[in-house]
Design an enzyme around this catalytic site. Structure first.
Site, PDB file in Angstrom:
ATOM      1  N   LYS A  48      -9.765   2.324  -3.041  1.00  0.00           N
ATOM      2  CA  LYS A  48     -10.222   1.733  -1.782  1.00  0.00           C
ATOM      3  C   LYS A  48     -11.616   2.218  -1.432  1.00  0.00           C
ATOM      4  O   LYS A  48     -11.909   3.417  -1.498  1.00  0.00           O
ATOM      5  CB  LYS A  48      -9.239   2.083  -0.665  1.00  0.00           C
ATOM      6  CG  LYS A  48      -9.559   1.412   0.672  1.00  0.00           C
ATOM      7  CD  LYS A  48      -8.514   1.783   1.724  1.00  0.00           C
ATOM      8  CE  LYS A  48      -8.797   1.093   3.048  1.00  0.00           C
ATOM      9  NZ  LYS A  48      -7.830   1.491   4.093  1.00  0.00           N
ATOM     10  N   CYS A  75      -5.522  -2.842   2.452  1.00  0.00           N
ATOM     11  CA  CYS A  75      -5.394  -2.814   3.909  1.00  0.00           C
ATOM     12  C   CYS A  75      -6.613  -3.408   4.615  1.00  0.00           C
ATOM     13  O   CYS A  75      -6.937  -4.578   4.466  1.00  0.00           O
ATOM     14  CB  CYS A  75      -5.125  -1.378   4.344  1.00  0.00           C
ATOM     15  SG  CYS A  75      -4.644  -1.201   6.081  1.00  0.00           S
ATOM     16  N   GLU A  87       0.838  -1.200   0.000  1.00  0.00           N
ATOM     17  CA  GLU A  87       0.000   0.000   0.000  1.00  0.00           C
ATOM     18  C   GLU A  87       0.873   1.249   0.000  1.00  0.00           C
ATOM     19  O   GLU A  87       1.832   1.351   0.774  1.00  0.00           O
ATOM     20  CB  GLU A  87      -0.898  -0.015   1.239  1.00  0.00           C
ATOM     21  CG  GLU A  87      -1.775   1.206   1.401  1.00  0.00           C
ATOM     22  CD  GLU A  87      -2.561   1.184   2.707  1.00  0.00           C
ATOM     23  OE1 GLU A  87      -3.463   2.018   2.862  1.00  0.00           O
ATOM     24  OE2 GLU A  87      -2.257   0.326   3.581  1.00  0.00           O
TER      25      GLU A  87
END
Length: 536
Positions: free
Chosen positions: A351, A401, A289
C-alpha cells in the site's frame, strides 16, 4: 469618502436573503443540499443546486473576510454531516473515547471547510472585480480547490462534488473525460447558471432567466446524453475472455481479529468460503484487507494454511496481509498477495497511500506521544509503485482500502497495463454509518474513469463486483458473512482521463491564479483595483 463598488450587487438576490435570518437559512440550505446529495444519503439532483446558497453568501458579503467566515461556517456544517463517522472510528474501534472522537470529526470538518472558505472568497472577489460575469470563473476555482484538497498534506479527496453523481448510471459516465474533477466542474457550472437565473429574476429580466436556466438544463442534458450514448465502446484490441471472480467476506470482528488464539478460526472461515466460491465456478477468489492477520511468509505454520487453501481448491487467491521487510532496519507494509493455484506466492503489492494516524503518525518526532489506531506499535511504510498481478494471463491492478479514493493511484496501474482492478479493504472501522456507502461509491467512480471492472473485497462489507460502467453486478451488505460470485470482462480500453490524467485540474489551477492577478474593470470600462474600489 468611500467609492462605489465595481457593480451594485444588491439586485442579485431579494433583500430578505441578506438579513440575519436569511443568512442562517442559507447556511442550512448549503449544508443540507451539499451533504444530502452525496453518497450515503443520496438524494438525487441536489448537487445541481447545492452551491447556489454558497454563492449568495459569498457575493452578498461586505468584504472578502466576511465571505471567508461565511464559507468556513457553512463548509464546517456540511462536512460534519459527511464525516461524522470519524467520531465513531476513534471512539469505538480506536478506544479513545467519544470526546476525542467528536473533536477529531469537528477538526477534520473544519479543515475541509477551509477549501469552501477559499471558494467563497474567490466568488466574492471576482463578483466585485469583474461584475456578475466574473462568476463564470467559479467552476474553475472550485476544481482548483478540490484538486488542492486531494494533494496537499498527503491528500484527503473524500467526497468531492462529482461523487454526488456516482450512483446515477447515466450522469456518472462523463467521468472518463476528466475524472471526478470534470464532473465537479460541470456541476459547479450548473450552479452558476442557476445563480445567474436568480439574479435575472430579481431584476425582472425574463429573457435572462430563461437563458441561464437553459444553461443548467444543457449541463444535465449533456451528462444524460453522454451516459446514454454508449460511453464504453468496444476496445480496438481484444478485451479478453470472461473471468469468474469470487469474493469471501468473513465479517471478522475487530475485537478478535488480531488475537493469536482466533487466527486459526479466521482462516477456517475463509477456507470454507473459498471452497464454496470455487464450487460456484470462481476462477480466482479475493479475500479482504489483512484477511490473513499475521505476517504472511514469516509465520510458517499460518502461512502454510493459506497456501493449502489455494492448492486444495486449485484456484488463485488474492488476499491482504501485513508484510515485514528486514532491509533498511526493518519496515512494515500493508500488503496484498497473489497466491497461485499451486500455493506459490506470485506477487505482492504494498500500500502506497497510508492513512495518517491510522497506519502511521505524521511528524513522528514531534508527535512521539501518539499511537496509531491500527494494531501494532510500529508505523507502516508506504510502498513504492504499482505492482501488477497476472491472473489467467491478464494483468490486474491492486489497491488497498483508502487508496481507491485516489484516481492517480489507480491510473498508474491502468497505464502499466491492468485490465481489471481489485480493491481490498476493511470498513469495519466505520461501523454502521454512511462511510462504507461513501467508500464504495468513490471506488465505483474509478471503474467509470478508466473503464475497468473492479472487484472490491471488504471484511465487513460492502463487498461488490463492479463493471466498467460503475454498475454493481453483485454485492454483499454490511456485517454479513458470505460469498459473492460474478463474471467480469477485462478491458484494454484507454479513456481520455487515463491518457491525460489530471491535466484538466492542473489547468484549472493556472486559470484560477490568472483570474486572481489580472485587474478587473468598472462597469463603465475603466480599470480599477480592489483598493480603489474601497476608498476614494
Amino acid at each position: 469618502m468611500r467609492g462605489a463598488p465595481a457593480e451594485d450587487i444588491s439586485g442579485d438576490v431579494p433583500s430578505s436573503w441578506t438579513s440575519l435570518p436569511g443568512t442562517y437559512a442559507l447556511y442550512a440550505a448549503f449544508s443540507c443540499l451539499y451533504a444530502l446529495g452525496m453518497p450515503g444519503y443520496g438524494v438525487p439532483g441536489l448537487s445541481f443546486t447545492c452551491l447556489v446558497p454558497l454563492l449568495v453568501l459569498s457575493t452578498t458579503s461586505d468584504c472578502a473576510r466576511q465571505a471567508a467566515r461565511r464559507g468556513f461556517f457553512a463548509g464546517t456544517l456540511a462536512n460534519l454531516l459527511l464525516v461524522y463517522w470519524i467520531a465513531y472510528t476513534i471512539a469505538v474501534p480506536g478506544n479513545l473515547g467519544w470526546l476525542l472522537g467528536g473533536l477529531a470529526a469537528l477538526l477534520i470538518s473544519a479543515y475541509l471547510a477551509v477549501y469552501v472558505s477559499l471558494a467563497a472568497v474567490f466568488a466574492h472577489r471576482v463578483r466585485r472585480r469583474f461584475g456578475i460575469a466574473g462568476l463564470w470563473a467559479f467552476p474553475v476555482a472550485w476544481v482548483c480547490l478540490e484538486y488542492g484538497r486531494s494533494v496537499l498534506f498527503s491528500g484527503f479527496p473524500w467526497l468531492l462534488l462529482g461523487y454526488s453523481l456516482s450512483e446515477h448510471v447515466l450522469l456518472r459516465q462523463a467521468a472518463d473525460l476528466a475524472g471526478v474533477y470534470g464532473l465537479g466542474f460541470l456541476l459547479a457550472m450548473a450552479n452558476v447558471c442557476l445563480y445567474m437565473a436568480g439574479a435575472k429574476a430579481a431584476l425582472g429580466e425574463r429573457r435572462g432567466i430563461l437563458l441561464h436556466l437553459a444553461g443548467a438544463v444543457a449541463v444535465a442534458a449533456f451528462l444524460l446524453m453522454y451516459g446514454a450514448g454508449g460511453t464504453a465502446p468496444e476496445s480496438p484490441g481484444t478485451p479478453g475472455e470472461i473471468v469468474r471472480v469470487g469474493i469471501a467476506q468473513g465479517n471478522i470482528d475487530q475485537t478478535v481479529k488480531w488475537d493469536p488464539d482466533h487466527q486459526k478460526e479466521t482462516l477456517r472461515i475463509y477456507r470454507a468460503m473459498t471452497k464454496e466460491a470455487t464450487q460456484n465456478g470462481s476462477e480466482v477468489v479475493v479475500w479482504p484487507e489483512t484477511a490473513a492477520p499475521f505476517f504472511y511468509g514469516w509465520e510458517p505454520e499460518m502461512s502454510a494454511v493459506v497456501d493449502a487453501v489455494a492448492v486444495e481448491n486449485r484456484v488463485p487467491l488474492i488476499f491482504g496481509a501485513p508484510w515485514f521487510d528486514p532491509s533498511k532496519g526493518g519496515r512494515y507494509y500493508n500488503s496484498v498477495f497473489l497466491l497461485g493455484a499451486r500455493g506459490i506466492a506470485e506477487g505482492r503489492y504494498d500500500k502506497r497511500r497510508l492513512v495518517p494516524f491510522g497506519e502511521y503518525i505524521p511528524l513522528r518526532r514531534l508527535l512521539f506521544f501518539l499511537q496509531k489506531l491500527t494494531e501494532g506499535e510500529e508505523d507502516f511504510s508506504a510502498g513504492r509503485g504499482p505492482a501488477l498481478f497476472t491472473v489467467h494471463g491478464k494483468p490486474v491492478g491492486a489497491t488497498v482500502c483508502y487508496e481507491a479514493v485516489f484516481p492517480g493511484v489507480v491510473r498508474e496501474s491502468v497505464r502499466e497495463g491492468a485490465t481489471w482492478l481489485v480493491n481490498v479493504t476493511n470498513d469495519a472501522w466505520f461501523g454502521d454509518t454512511v462511510a462504507p456507502h461513501q467508500h464504495l461509491a468513490m471506488a465505483r467512480m474509478r471503474s467509470v474513469e478508466f473503464r475497468r471492472p473492479l472487484v472490491r473485497a471488504a471484511n465487513s462489507g460492502i463487498s461488490a463486483i463492479i463493471d466498467e460502467r460503475g454498475e454493481v453486478s453483485a454485492r454483499l451488505g454490511l456485517f454479513r458473512k458470505g460469498i459473492i460470485v460474478a463474471d467480469i470482462l477485462p478491458s484494454t480500453e484507454e479513456t481520455a482521463y487515463a491518457k491525460t490524467g489530471d491535466i484538466f485540474a492542473i489547468s484549472c489551477i493556472i486559470i484560477t491564479i490568472l483570474f486572481l492577478i489580472i485587474p478587473g474593470r468598472r462597469t463603465h470600462g475603466n480599470r480599477s483595483s480592489v483598493r480603489k474600489s474601497r476608498s476614494a
